[in-house]
Design a protein around this motif. Structure first.
Motif, PDB file in Angstrom:
ATOM      1  N   ALA A 174      21.912  16.647 -39.402  1.00 40.06           N
ATOM      2  CA  ALA A 174      22.658  17.153 -40.484  1.00 40.06           C
ATOM      3  C   ALA A 174      24.073  17.051 -40.111  1.00 40.06           C
ATOM      4  CB  ALA A 174      22.389  18.602 -40.919  1.00 40.06           C
ATOM      5  N   THR A 175      24.933  17.387 -40.700  1.00 35.45           N
ATOM      6  CA  THR A 175      26.320  17.272 -40.280  1.00 35.45           C
ATOM      7  C   THR A 175      26.604  18.237 -39.162  1.00 35.45           C
ATOM      8  OG1 THR A 175      27.010  18.777 -42.022  1.00 35.45           O
ATOM      9  CG2 THR A 175      27.198  16.441 -42.498  1.00 35.45           C
ATOM     10  N   ALA A 176      25.806  19.255 -39.053  1.00 32.64           N
ATOM     11  CA  ALA A 176      25.990  20.206 -37.971  1.00 32.64           C
ATOM     12  C   ALA A 176      25.859  19.504 -36.630  1.00 32.64           C
ATOM     13  CB  ALA A 176      24.956  21.327 -38.069  1.00 32.64           C
ATOM     14  N   PHE A 177      25.154  18.352 -36.608  1.00 33.53           N
ATOM     15  CA  PHE A 177      24.924  17.628 -35.375  1.00 33.53           C
ATOM     16  C   PHE A 177      25.933  16.504 -35.161  1.00 33.53           C
ATOM     17  CE2 PHE A 177      20.824  19.277 -34.049  1.00 33.53           C
ATOM     18  CZ  PHE A 177      20.374  19.875 -35.196  1.00 33.53           C
ATOM     19  N   ALA A 178      26.674  16.127 -36.174  1.00 31.09           N
ATOM     20  CA  ALA A 178      27.490  14.918 -36.109  1.00 31.09           C
ATOM     21  C   ALA A 178      28.521  14.977 -34.995  1.00 31.09           C
ATOM     22  CB  ALA A 178      28.186  14.693 -37.449  1.00 31.09           C
ATOM     23  N   GLY A 179      28.608  13.852 -34.271  1.00 27.37           N
ATOM     24  CA  GLY A 179      29.662  13.661 -33.293  1.00 27.37           C
ATOM     25  C   GLY A 179      29.572  14.527 -32.054  1.00 27.37           C
ATOM     26  N   CYS A 194      19.948  29.419 -35.519  1.00 29.32           N
ATOM     27  CA  CYS A 194      21.256  28.856 -35.143  1.00 29.32           C
ATOM     28  C   CYS A 194      22.132  28.598 -36.369  1.00 29.32           C
ATOM     29  CB  CYS A 194      21.058  27.547 -34.363  1.00 29.32           C
ATOM     30  SG  CYS A 194      20.364  27.780 -32.722  1.00 29.32           S
ATOM     31  N   GLN A 195      21.614  28.948 -37.555  1.00 32.51           N
ATOM     32  CA  GLN A 195      22.316  28.768 -38.827  1.00 32.51           C
ATOM     33  C   GLN A 195      22.685  27.304 -39.064  1.00 32.51           C
ATOM     34  OE1 GLN A 195      25.552  31.630 -38.768  1.00 32.51           O
ATOM     35  NE2 GLN A 195      24.142  33.341 -39.038  1.00 32.51           N
ATOM     36  N   LEU A 196      21.737  26.412 -38.740  1.00 36.15           N
ATOM     37  CA  LEU A 196      21.926  24.988 -38.978  1.00 36.15           C
ATOM     38  C   LEU A 196      21.351  24.639 -40.344  1.00 36.15           C
ATOM     39  CD1 LEU A 196      20.795  23.616 -35.493  1.00 36.15           C
ATOM     40  CD2 LEU A 196      23.130  24.120 -36.265  1.00 36.15           C
TER      41      LEU A 196
END
Length: 197
Positions: A19-24, A79-81
């Motif tokens: 998800a974007t929570a993981f990006a980069g 973790c509120q992801l």
């Protein structure tokens, strides 16, 4: 892999105990760490215990623990992801690989070696191979060793000049590198930057 292959015999018995929570974000600093911390201790222990290395003539097979999507989904929520079901599937795969990284670090400690040896050696792995290996090992199922990959890791470990006193520790470094790359591959799949399995 010669001496390294002999070392895997000792590793096999050690693994049984031990998800974007993981990006980069790199795998070590990604939400995988948060999700791992939110897993029940019993699930962490299961993931670590189920990781196996099976020796065969001239090679070995890596068997990461069976991933539990429900546990990963619950951890992601804690973790509120904001993750999709597909991302939770890959998060579960990442967590099973993360458990193998823990085993490798503990194996190094048990052999009197610095767990930071993994990062030193990882920095010497060819980037293209690192991505290709990680993408493959992040997929479900058993993974047989590939001579070209073993040679690449052996070269990286040599370039890192780790100077480990206990020769058996080098097998734990190889195992840890495979596990870290597998976790990185799962994180890329969460991010949508790796091909489907």
């Amino acid at each position: 892999m010669g001496a390294e292959m002999r070392g895997f015999t000792a590793i096999m018995s050690a693994i049984g105990f031990c998800a974007t929570a993981f990006a980069g974000t790199p795998a070590a600093a990604s939400p995988v760490g948060c999700a791992w911390d939110k897993l029940p201790a019993t699930e962490q222990a299961r993931l670590r215990k189920e990781f196996k290395v099976e020796l065969r003539d001239g090679g070995f097979t890596l068997l990461f623990a069976n991933h539990d999507v429900a546990a990963a989904t619950d951890a992601a929520q804690q973790c509120q992801l904001n993750t999709t079901s597909a991302q939770n599937e890959n998060l579960a795969l990442a967590l099973s690989r993360h458990a193998a990284v823990h085993n490798a670090r503990q194996g190094l400690v048990d052999k009197g070696a610095d767990p930071a040896s993994l990062e030193k050696a990882l920095a010497k792995v060819h980037e293209g191979k690192r991505v290709a290996i990680g993408n493959k090992l992040s997929c479900p199922g058993p993974h047989s060793s590939i001579r070209e990959w073993d040679a690449s890791l052996k070269s990286a470990i040599g370039k890192a000049r780790l100077g480990l006193e206990n020769p058996r520790a080098y097998s734990w470094v190889s195992l840890g590198l495979y596990a870290i790359m597998a976790e990185e591959g799962a994180v890329r799949r969460i991010e949508g930057t790796a091909p489907a399995c």
